[in-house]
Every structure is written in C-alpha cells, then in structure tokens.
Design an enzyme around this catalytic site. Structure first.
Site: not given
Ligand code: IPM
Ligand code: MG
Length: 365
Positions: A256, A228, A196
């Site tokens: 994620d 982004d 970024k």
């Molecule tokens: C991950 C999780 C952790 C992070 C949390 C649980 C602190 O979301 O391993 O991705 O943010 O790294």
């Molecule tokens: Mg995470």
C-alpha cells in the site's frame, strides 16, 4: 487454438465497473489472438452474502475449481454496511482469505511501477524519483499472521484478551524465497530481503533459509533490510529497489505504501500465483464511497489482466501492449480523478472512457 476458462468475480463497490473495462480488453485480445476465453461470472464478497447467504458461495467455489484462472475485482463494504454481515461471512474473512487458501496462491506479485513520463503522479519530489520507480514487491500470501491460530478470551478478572500467531514452516518460506530469487534473476539481480529479525524469530528462520538457498543464485546480490527501515527508504530513495521479498503482513503494508509513492492505489495491480492455480486482482479495495459513479481508476484491474495474459496464458506481447496503452492514455494527459492532484493539465475522464481509450490504443498496435 487454446481455450481458457476464466472465473470472473467482479465483487463489491467499484468492482463491477472496473471489471467491465477489463472485459473490454479481454474481448479484444480474444479477437486478435489464437486464443478463446470462456468467461464464467460468479458471486463473491458482500454481494454474494446478500444474494446467496455466503461470501464465497458453493457454486462460485465450483466455478473457480473448474476455471483455469480467476480474475477478481474488489470486495468489501463501508463500515456501517459491513456490520450487517456476521463476522465470519464478511468478505475479507469469508471470501478473500478462503480463496487464497483454497488455491494456495502463496506468491503475490505487486508491481510498483511509475514510468518516467508519469512522475508527476507521485507525491515524491522529481529529484527523489530520478529515473522512475520500477519495483516488484513479492509478498508471501498464505501464511503468517493472516492464517495463524487466533484466539480470544476473557481472564478470570474479566479482562478481554486476544492472541494471534505468526506461523511459518520452512517449506513455506523456502518456496517464496525461490520465487523471489528467480524473479531477481530475470530482472536486475538485486534482491532486497525485508525482515524484522531483531524482534521476530519468524524473521530469524526466514533469514536462515535465505542464507541456505542463496548459493543456488550466485549472481543475485541480496540486500537485507529491516521492514521499518524499508518503509522510510521507499519514500527517500525508491530507486534503490528492484525486487523486494517479505512475509504476508509486511507485504500488505509496504505494498500500500507502494501505491502511496506512485500517487494512487489505483495504480497497483497484482498476481497471486499458486503451483496449480493463480488469480489476479487489484491490490486496492472496493472504494464503496465512489462506487457506481464511473470515476474509479480501472488501471489496476486492467493491469491485473495484463499480468494474467503474461503469467498464465503466455501472451507476453499482448501484455506489453496493454501496459503501453495504459501509459499512453496517461501521457496524453487523461486520468481518473484519483490522480487529480498531479497537476492542472490533467483532463479528467471516467472509468468507462478510460477503458475505451485503452481499447482504442490497443487497436492501433
Ligand atoms: C490486500 C488487502 C487484503 C489483505 C484485505 C482486503 C484482507 O488489503 O490484498 O492487500 O490484507 O491482504
Ligand atoms: Mg492490503
């Protein structure tokens, strides 16, 4: 025979049930290879706070220090339950981040992988998935906003304020970029550098260092992409990505999203690699809402075992066998309920049956 001491930290929520499946797999691997495992179970997370008064108790620390490697389940409680724990001892702050810091596991490998036969799991249209999704997200894990200075205060006129800092020095950036280039060399030799730099000077430094070391890897094509834009591209054309590298927070979010485009976070294992010690964990959380019901998907946990066998123990073939066994369970039409949206022909199975099926498949190879 090689012996490995493994600290086993099952953790909270669904952690213990998915860990049990991982241990079934380890037991089989031990039986049929020239290797022995010494498993040491340690309290870690919210459960450790309630039993030992600390989320990462001293005896668990000692066990992890002694271990060759660490296998971690999941940590965390639902919002209401967490409120019973003082902020500093909540499992993320009190256990997970200290674990990462203590062993300096700076290189987090998060495979986002959807083999061709499993594209029905993904919410993306088949024409977008094309040949399947096969990405390795490499996330810097011990720097940035997570570990920078944090302050909070109140101004003279009573306004509350906070300040968190995104900190990196050039050594931290250089070492993760080397990991990324080396990984790209072993794969398709294309590296997406996620940054970024139009806003953050941390990204400016990151990109400078990347330019400095890129000549050491002349065969790798570097493709810079703003974070982004990368989020959009992961949805619209995931097939363009092979290896992606990024700082800690970007990696938290985009990995994620990786789980999202696969269809479930339950499909996201990970490896957290340091120079001296590494640990392995699913990328997902402890899902307290479904804990104890035998419906959690153990894929990410067992996949983390596969990564451990490959990256720490040199058991590449067994690692490949595990991936294949997991894929076979899915291609036979079985799945845990997290993937239930993926079609009407799915035969639902529970956590333990999933584990048993993997073991049964493994026994056949
Ligand atoms: C991950 C999780 C952790 C992070 C949390 C649980 C602190 O979301 O391993 O991705 O943010 O790294
Ligand atoms: Mg995470």
């Amino acid at each position: 025979m090689k012996n490995f001491k493994i600290a086993v930290l099952a953790g909270d929520g669904i952690g213990p049930e998915i860990m049990n499946q991982a241990l079934k797999v380890l037991e089989l691997v031990e039986k049929r290879n020239d290797v022995s495992f010494e498993l040491m179970q340690g309290n870690f997370g919210a459960c450790a706070y309630f039993s030992d008064g600390k989320a990462f108790p001293d005896k668990t620390i000692a066990m992890c220090d002694e271990a060759d490697t660490i296998l971690k389940g999941t940590i965390g409680l639902g919002h209401a339950e967490s409120q019973k724990i003082p902020v500093e001892e909540r499992p993320e702050r009190g256990a997970l981040l200290p674990l990462r810091k203590r062993y300096n596991t700076y290189a987090n490998f998060r495979p986002v992988s959807l083999p061709p036969g499993l594209s029905h799991f993904s919410p993306l249209k088949p024409e977008i998935i094309g040949e399947g999704i096969e990405i390795m997200i490499i996330r810097e894990l011990v720097g940035g906003l997570y570990f920078g200075e944090k302050r909070r205060g109140v101004t003279e006129d009573g306004k509350r304020w906070v300040k968190e800092t995104l900190e990196y020095d050039e050594d931290q950036i250089r070492r993760i970029l080397h990991v990324a280039f080396k990984t790209a060399m072993k794969r398709k030799k294309v590296l997406h550098n996620i940054h970024k730099s139009n806003v953050l000077i941390s990204s400016v430094l990151w990109n400078e260092i990347l330019d400095e070391i890129a000549p050491e890897y002349p065969e790798v094509t570097v493709k810079p992409l703003l974070v982004d834009a990368a989020a959009t591209a992961l949805c619209l054309n995931p097939g363009q990505f092979d290896v992606m590298v990024m700082e800690n927070m970007f990696g938290d979010i985009l990995s994620d999203q990786g789980g999202g485009i696969l269809g479930s976070l339950g499909l996201m294992p990970s490896a957290c690699i340091g120079d001296k010690k590494s640990y392995f964990e699913p990328s997902h959380g402890s899902a307290p809402d479904i804990a104890g019901q035998n419906i959690a998907n153990p894929y990410a946990m067992i996949g983390s075992v596969a990564m451990m066998l490959d990256m720490v123990m040199g058991l590449e073939q067994e690692s490949r066998n595990i991936w294949k066994a997991m894929q076979s369970v899915f291609t036979e039409g079985y799945s845990t309920p997290d993937l239930s949206n993926s079609g009407s022909n799915i035969k639902m199975i529970g956590t333990d049956v999933f584990g048993d099926k993997i073991v049964a498949h493994l026994k056949r190879v």
